[in-house]
Design an enzyme around this catalytic site. Structure first.
Site, short mmCIF file in Angstrom:
data_model
loop_
_atom_site.label_atom_id
_atom_site.label_comp_id
_atom_site.label_asym_id
_atom_site.label_seq_id
_atom_site.Cartn_x
_atom_site.Cartn_y
_atom_site.Cartn_z
CB THR A 1 -1.10 0.02 1.51
OG1 THR A 1 -1.70 -1.03 0.92
CG2 THR A 1 -1.51 1.56 1.29
CB SER B 1 2.28 -7.90 1.78
OG SER B 1 1.27 -7.66 1.87
CG ASP C 1 -2.81 -7.79 4.13
OD1 ASP C 1 -2.96 -6.80 4.81
OD2 ASP C 1 -2.90 -7.79 3.17
#
Length: 323
Positions: free
Chosen positions: A12, A55, A89
């Site tokens: 992100t 991720s 994540d």
């Protein structure tokens, strides 16, 4: 100023939100890498992009690649710290993998963002600046791999993502952060007391992870035996217990040299061999199950995977899962 290797991996922190659809997506030019001028105030930055992946796409193979990049850079370049930008994540898993496999005392810091680069209140650049400050701090040496977000410094072993979207998602249940960043100050208030490193060169084994639940069927574990898995991690109930229906297949798996590691599915406390009934911790310990006190399931899986791929598997198992 310190020489810092900055490795981008995606996530992100390097994505943008589309105005038309509201979807957060990777873009061709990493927006966070365009902020190099702001970083020059704090360190001499050598910047590379290892890969650009969300991720959830990252596997132990990418984690091993990062280890190799860091090892090579330490040998060839005069780097005094490493910062890795990463999707949140699986950030804790990559951090713990590197913590167990990279043999160095220089600071290695992972950071990320909960808001993409063009969202209001984006936290990516701020977290990156904080990570560079920590990686440049002499006090960060010898503390293993660290995770820095939201002004806090956490150890790779204890930190976990606790909220799906909140910027304060990374916490270390029952331990807390080991330090914080306040403007230009990097302050550590305590240090980790145990760290062992197990360098590996390849990932050739397979380890499955299951969360144990009431009435869990044994055929799930049996399928791992049939599929040739080398290890299984169970997030057990409470202090480390499982339904009695699982005990026969656990015993069978261990006899076939499939390593079984047990953690608690509770995020506070540790797994122990306390209860003596069928499926209780004592019966599991007697069957040869290995207890991993303090680790969550995803980190215990990586720890077992690294131990199984280490040249001295027995010694690695003893050291990684000791308390």
């Amino acid at each position: 100023m310190k020489n810092i290797l900055l490795i981008h991996t995606g996530g992100t922190i390097s994505m943008q939100i589309q105005a038309e659809t509201g979807a957060v997506i990777p873009i061709e030019n990493n927006p966070i890498s365009m902020e190099g001028e702001k970083l020059k105030e704090y360190a001499n930055i050598k910047e590379i992009e290892a890969f650009n992946l969300p991720s959830p796409h990252i596997t132990p193979k990418e984690m091993l690649l990062l280890k190799q990049i860091i090892d090579e850079s330490i040998q060839k370049d005069h780097i005094e710290g490493v910062v890795i930008t990463h999707g949140t994540d699986t950030l804790e898993e990559t951090a713990y993998f590197l913590d167990l496999t990279v043999d160095t005392t220089i600071p290695i810091v992972l950071t990320g963002a909960m808001r993409s680069s063009n969202e209001v209140g984006s936290d990516g650049l701020y977290n990156l600046l904080s990570a560079v400050k920590v990686a440049s701090s002499d006090d960060a040496k010898g503390k293993g791999v660290l995770v820095v977000l939201n002004d806090e410094i956490h150890t790779a072993e204890n930190v976990t993502k606790t909220h799906a979207s909140n910027v304060s998602t990374f916490q270390s249940p029952q331990y807390g952060p080991i330090g914080f960043i306040s403007k230009s100050i990097v302050h550590f208030h305590h240090s980790p007391n145990h760290r062992a490193v197990f360098p590996i060169q390849s990932i050739a084994k397979r380890v499955a992870l299951f969360k144990v639940y009431a009435g869990m069927e044994p055929d799930l574990l049996a399928s791992c035996v049939e599929l040739g898995y080398d290890g299984i991690v169970l997030e057990g109930l409470g202090q480390g217990n499982v339904p009695p229906s699982l005990l026969p297949i656990i015993e069978e798996s261990i006899k076939k040299d499939i390593q079984i590691v047990l953690v608690s599915r509770c995020f506070n406390g540790i797994a122990q061999d306390v209860y003596g009934y069928d499926g209780g911790g004592k019966s599991l310990k007697n069957a040869g199950v290995i207890f991993a006190p303090g680790l969550n399931g995803q980190k215990a899986r990586l720890a077992l995977l690294i131990a199984l791929n280490h040249p001295n598997k027995t010694k690695a198992m003893e050291n990684i899962f000791s308390i």
